[in-house]
Design an enzyme around this catalytic site. Structure first.
Site, PDB file in Angstrom:
ATOM      1  N   ASP A   6      -7.849  -4.650   9.129  1.00  0.00           N
ATOM      2  CA  ASP A   6      -7.301  -3.470   8.444  1.00  0.00           C
ATOM      3  C   ASP A   6      -7.144  -3.653   6.945  1.00  0.00           C
ATOM      4  OD1 ASP A   6      -5.285  -5.316   8.488  1.00  0.00           O
ATOM      5  OD2 ASP A   6      -3.809  -4.035   9.476  1.00  0.00           O
ATOM      6  N   ASP A  25      -3.164 -14.996  23.354  1.00  0.00           N
ATOM      7  CA  ASP A  25      -2.866 -15.285  21.955  1.00  0.00           C
ATOM      8  C   ASP A  25      -3.093 -16.777  21.746  1.00  0.00           C
ATOM      9  OD1 ASP A  25      -0.988 -13.731  19.597  1.00  0.00           O
ATOM     10  OD2 ASP A  25      -1.068 -15.922  19.484  1.00  0.00           O
ATOM     11  N   GLU A  60       0.814  -1.205   0.000  1.00  0.00           N
ATOM     12  CA  GLU A  60       0.000   0.000   0.000  1.00  0.00           C
ATOM     13  C   GLU A  60       0.857   1.268   0.000  1.00  0.00           C
ATOM     14  OE1 GLU A  60      -3.575  -1.838   2.814  1.00  0.00           O
ATOM     15  OE2 GLU A  60      -1.848  -0.822   3.718  1.00  0.00           O
TER      16      GLU A  60
END
Length: 348
Positions: free
Chosen positions: A234, A168, A63
């Site tokens: 995201d 996690d 990006e």
């Protein structure tokens, strides 16, 4: 042939960035970054804004994130490749540049892998300080990868948390995070389930890496009054928060045209109401209005935050040795004679 001073651009390497962080102090740098971000969000309307330019592949995404305030231009190059971790590589790497709009000349080139981790954490903590319940002391940190320590320490330095509860799916990641946070003043609890991690937490942070429609927080896990800091969803096809939670809460975003593509709200109708966080900072919109309210920061990262981070680094390196002068720009004696510059280089 030696380059002239105007051909040299300050370059901050990874090593120099780490030296700068230690020089300033991690907590002070997180607070400083949050201050610059708040200042730029307060002048939000002076910036060029566009969703980041993304090149998606089966392996990940690359990006570009550009913006300008009319005087200075900035961009960040960043990738996101979840598979990299299995190959011993970073899932996210980045570099960024500032340039003078008047001349087009770059004025700073810097690594941004380390800096992105700091600016992401500083943004999360700035939002939590503004939206989380007053007196919040405990954060659940679900996803204990590369961002988790920065998130925890930013919440401590900026939002005032004293306890962090870790979870996690990989126990080794939790053990790593707990070890790195030892001696920081945070009370750290390692948990074996996400449900255990959120017990007693007023701030719930989700930061997982898999590029998938995942549900890290289910509807029955989230009670009234909490602040959710959702930073792992995201990119298109990557989510963490159940749609039912999103419909129950008040959603705050950076830039709606980008968040609707990449954030958790990609699961909702395109016209689902959201509040832009800059409006809360300027008083144009309300933030938290009740103890029972669920506030959700659907964070995807936006170019103005990177611009703020680049400005901060440019200001901090002035007068220090934490950068290299980089011979990046052609500088012929006659601006029209680039070919002659090439010839003189052969003679030298």
């Amino acid at each position: 042939m030696q380059p002239s001073d105007k051909a040299l651009v300050p370059f901050v390497s990874v090593d120099h960035m780490m030296q700068l962080i230690h020089h300033v102090g991690l907590s002070d740098m997180l607070r400083g970054l949050a201050g610059y971000i708040a200042d730029d969000f307060a002048r939000w309307e002076s910036f060029d804004k566009t969703p980041r330019v993304a090149s998606h592949s089966a392996e990940g995404v690359i990006e570009l994130m550009p913006t300008s305030d009319g005087e200075t231009y900035g961009f960040k190059y960043v990738n996101g490749h979840p598979k990299n971790m299995s190959e011993g590589l970073q899932t996210v790497t980045a570099f960024g540049l500032l340039a003078d709009v008047g001349t087009g000349y770059p004025v700073l080139l810097t690594e941004m892998t380390m800096l992105t981790a700091l600016r992401t954490a500083a943004t999360s903590a700035l939002v939590a300080k503004t939206l989380a319940p007053k007196g919040a002391t405990t954060m659940a940190m679900i996803g204990n990868g590369a961002q988790s320590e920065f998130q925890s320490l930013a919440m401590q330095a900026i939002a005032g948390i004293t306890h962090v509860r870790l979870y996690d799916i990989d126990p080794a990641a939790t053990a790593k995070c707990a070890a790195n946070l030892a001696g920081t003043g945070l009370h750290v609890t390692a948990c074996t389930t996400a449900e255990a991690a959120i017990e007693g937490a007023q701030i719930l942070t989700t930061c997982t890496a898999d590029k998938a429609y995942a549900t890290i927080l289910t509807d029955n896990m989230v009670g009234a009054g909490v602040h959710i800091n959702a930073i792992g969803g995201d990119c298109p096809g990557k989510t963490e928060v159940a749609p039912a939670i999103l419909r129950r809460g008040d959603i705050f975003v950076e830039y709606p045209p980008q968040t609707r593509i990449e954030g958790d709200i990609q699961q909702l109708a395109p016209d689902h109401p959201v509040t832009e966080f800059w409006q809360v900072l300027t008083g144009a919109a309300a933030g938290r209005t009740s103890d029972k309210q669920i506030t959700i920061f659907d964070s995807v990262g936006f170019a103005i935050e990177d611009f703020s981070a680049l400005r901060y680094v440019r200001d901090q390196i002035e007068g220090t040795a934490f950068y290299h002068p980089l011979d990046l720009l052609a500088d012929p004696n006659d601006p029209r004679d680039l070919f002659g510059m090439l010839g003189r280089a052969k003679e030298a």
